[in-house]
Motif scaffolding. Structure first.
Motif, PDB file in Angstrom:
ATOM      1  N   TYR A  55       0.837  -1.205   0.000  1.00  0.00           N
ATOM      2  CA  TYR A  55       0.000   0.000   0.000  1.00  0.00           C
ATOM      3  C   TYR A  55       0.871   1.254   0.000  1.00  0.00           C
ATOM      4  O   TYR A  55       0.557   2.235  -0.683  1.00  0.00           O
ATOM      5  CB  TYR A  55      -0.916   0.000   1.224  1.00  0.00           C
ATOM      6  N   SER A  58       2.401   2.020  -3.386  1.00  0.00           N
ATOM      7  CA  SER A  58       1.375   2.633  -4.238  1.00  0.00           C
ATOM      8  C   SER A  58       1.175   4.100  -3.882  1.00  0.00           C
ATOM      9  O   SER A  58       1.024   4.955  -4.770  1.00  0.00           O
ATOM     10  CB  SER A  58       0.045   1.882  -4.084  1.00  0.00           C
ATOM     11  N   LEU A  59       1.194   4.390  -2.587  1.00  0.00           N
ATOM     12  CA  LEU A  59       1.049   5.778  -2.142  1.00  0.00           C
ATOM     13  C   LEU A  59       2.238   6.616  -2.596  1.00  0.00           C
ATOM     14  O   LEU A  59       2.080   7.776  -2.995  1.00  0.00           O
ATOM     15  CB  LEU A  59       0.924   5.811  -0.618  1.00  0.00           C
ATOM     16  N   ASP A  63       2.042   9.971  -4.898  1.00  0.00           N
ATOM     17  CA  ASP A  63       2.648  11.211  -4.435  1.00  0.00           C
ATOM     18  C   ASP A  63       3.665  11.743  -5.440  1.00  0.00           C
ATOM     19  O   ASP A  63       3.761  12.954  -5.678  1.00  0.00           O
ATOM     20  CB  ASP A  63       3.331  10.995  -3.082  1.00  0.00           C
ATOM     21  N   SER A 103      -4.627   9.030  -3.084  1.00  0.00           N
ATOM     22  CA  SER A 103      -3.987   9.065  -1.775  1.00  0.00           C
ATOM     23  C   SER A 103      -4.993   8.837  -0.659  1.00  0.00           C
ATOM     24  O   SER A 103      -4.714   8.143   0.321  1.00  0.00           O
ATOM     25  CB  SER A 103      -3.283  10.408  -1.573  1.00  0.00           C
ATOM     26  N   ILE A 106      -5.937   5.026  -0.735  1.00  0.00           N
ATOM     27  CA  ILE A 106      -4.843   4.166  -0.283  1.00  0.00           C
ATOM     28  C   ILE A 106      -4.610   4.346   1.216  1.00  0.00           C
ATOM     29  O   ILE A 106      -4.358   3.368   1.945  1.00  0.00           O
ATOM     30  CB  ILE A 106      -3.550   4.467  -1.057  1.00  0.00           C
ATOM     31  N   SER A 107      -4.689   5.576   1.706  1.00  0.00           N
ATOM     32  CA  SER A 107      -4.532   5.816   3.141  1.00  0.00           C
ATOM     33  C   SER A 107      -5.606   5.078   3.931  1.00  0.00           C
ATOM     34  O   SER A 107      -5.328   4.528   5.006  1.00  0.00           O
ATOM     35  CB  SER A 107      -4.605   7.319   3.437  1.00  0.00           C
ATOM     36  N   CYS A 137      -4.742  -2.098  -4.983  1.00  0.00           N
ATOM     37  CA  CYS A 137      -4.041  -0.907  -5.455  1.00  0.00           C
ATOM     38  C   CYS A 137      -4.215  -0.712  -6.958  1.00  0.00           C
ATOM     39  O   CYS A 137      -4.365   0.425  -7.433  1.00  0.00           O
ATOM     40  CB  CYS A 137      -2.554  -1.006  -5.114  1.00  0.00           C
ATOM     41  N   ASN A 226      -0.948   8.122   9.952  1.00  0.00           N
ATOM     42  CA  ASN A 226      -1.738   8.101   8.732  1.00  0.00           C
ATOM     43  C   ASN A 226      -2.980   8.978   8.861  1.00  0.00           C
ATOM     44  O   ASN A 226      -3.299   9.780   7.974  1.00  0.00           O
ATOM     45  CB  ASN A 226      -2.140   6.649   8.433  1.00  0.00           C
ATOM     46  N   ASP A 277       3.401  11.994   4.203  1.00  0.00           N
ATOM     47  CA  ASP A 277       3.193  10.546   4.164  1.00  0.00           C
ATOM     48  C   ASP A 277       4.452   9.783   4.560  1.00  0.00           C
ATOM     49  O   ASP A 277       4.382   8.618   4.960  1.00  0.00           O
ATOM     50  CB  ASP A 277       2.764  10.105   2.760  1.00  0.00           C
TER      51      ASP A 277
END
Length: 302
Positions: A55, A58-59, A63, A103, A106-107, A137, A226, A277
């Motif tokens: 995860y 992917s974030l 970003d 974002s 995913i968060s 994702c 998070n 993040d």
């Protein structure tokens, strides 16, 4: 009267542009630094791809895509003519605006994953796996890119110097789109708050009662960092977004210029998540350096 209004508008716009540049430059520099370090750590130091790591990677990608658009956003404030073309301009705008929701989603997945792993270990055996995390994702990314393509029609290309500025009035009259964006944000925020509170309650009850108390506390570090990043970065924008919609549709008559100013500021503020993040990256990667046996034990919660 017209001159006074024009000067006021120019003053507000100049103030907003200065503020945004002051935020964008450190965001871009720190974002590249932290995301670069996190990617290096993920690909060269992590020996086991767990769900949180997937995860977070992917974030990182989302970003980084936003960071790619920031220099062009900064250049758009200058008087320099830059002929990028309508298609590329719309692409940059889509990266800047739409990837925020990648974002957000995913968060939420990171927080929900921690909640399931800690509080529902038997369900976690069914719902959690690196493969399922990767599929999730991919689905989110596909949805974001579909949304990116959808935003193209809202842009009225007005020349090379007007990138990031030419959205049509139909964008602000699309009630369904606004409801969808706000519902997505509120649903994710509610989910994250619920999961975080439940995790912290469980960790507090189990504090010092088993050998894995230190490992378990990392769950709390991940979700608290998070959630804090989520609330600080995304809440102001979604509040002002509703106010701006009301103002553009003449439902709210007072303070339209102030609302427009705060919309631009809050959108700029939302991009801070590109390096904030990294706080979550630290906790996730630190957890991932545990031995596989300890990773398994962290989900064995009574």
């Amino acid at each position: 009267m017209e001159t006074s209004q024009a000067n006021t508008k120019h003053t507000i716009q100049s103030y907003v542009e200065i503020f945004q540049i002051m935020i964008y430059i450190p965001t871009f520099i720190l974002g590249l630094l932290f995301n670069g370090m996190a990617m290096w750590f993920a690909f060269y130091k992590i020996k086991q791809l767990t769900e949180p790591v997937i995860y977070m990677v992917s974030l990182m990608i989302l970003d980084t895509l936003v960071l790619f658009a920031l220099p062009f956003k900064i250049i758009s404030y200058s008087n320099t003519t830059w002929n990028l073309g309508g298609a590329f301009c719309s692409f940059l705008e889509s990266l800047y605006f739409v990837n925020m929701y990648g974002s957000i989603l995913i968060s939420t997945c990171i927080c929900a994953d921690r909640y399931i792993a800690l509080l529902h270990p038997f369900v976690a055996v069914i719902l959690r796996s690196p493969r399922k995390a990767a599929i999730t994702c991919v689905i989110i990314s596909a949805g974001i890119w579909a949304g990116t393509a959808y935003t193209y029609k809202f842009h009225e290309y007005q020349g090379p110097q007007f990138c990031f500025r030419g959205f049509s009035g139909t964008f602000w009259k699309n009630t369904v789109l606004l409801i969808f964006l706000e519902t997505t944000f509120l649903a994710c925020m509610t989910t994250m708050i619920f999961c975080t509170v439940q995790i912290l309650i469980r960790l507090h009850r189990n504090r010092g009662t088993d050998d894995n108390s230190t490992v378990r506390s990392k769950f709390g570090n991940i979700v608290v960092a998070n959630l804090a990043t989520f609330l600080v970065c995304f809440t102001p924008f979604h509040v002002v977004l509703v106010l701006h919609y009301l103002a553009k549709n003449s439902i709210l008559d007072d303070g339209q210029e102030i609302i427009r100013t705060f919309l631009q500021i809050s959108l700029c503020w939302a991009n801070l998540n590109c390096f904030l993040d990294a706080i979550s990256y630290y906790f996730v990667f630190k957890e991932s350096l545990k031995s596989p046996s300890k990773e398994t034990n962290t989900t064995d919660v009574d």
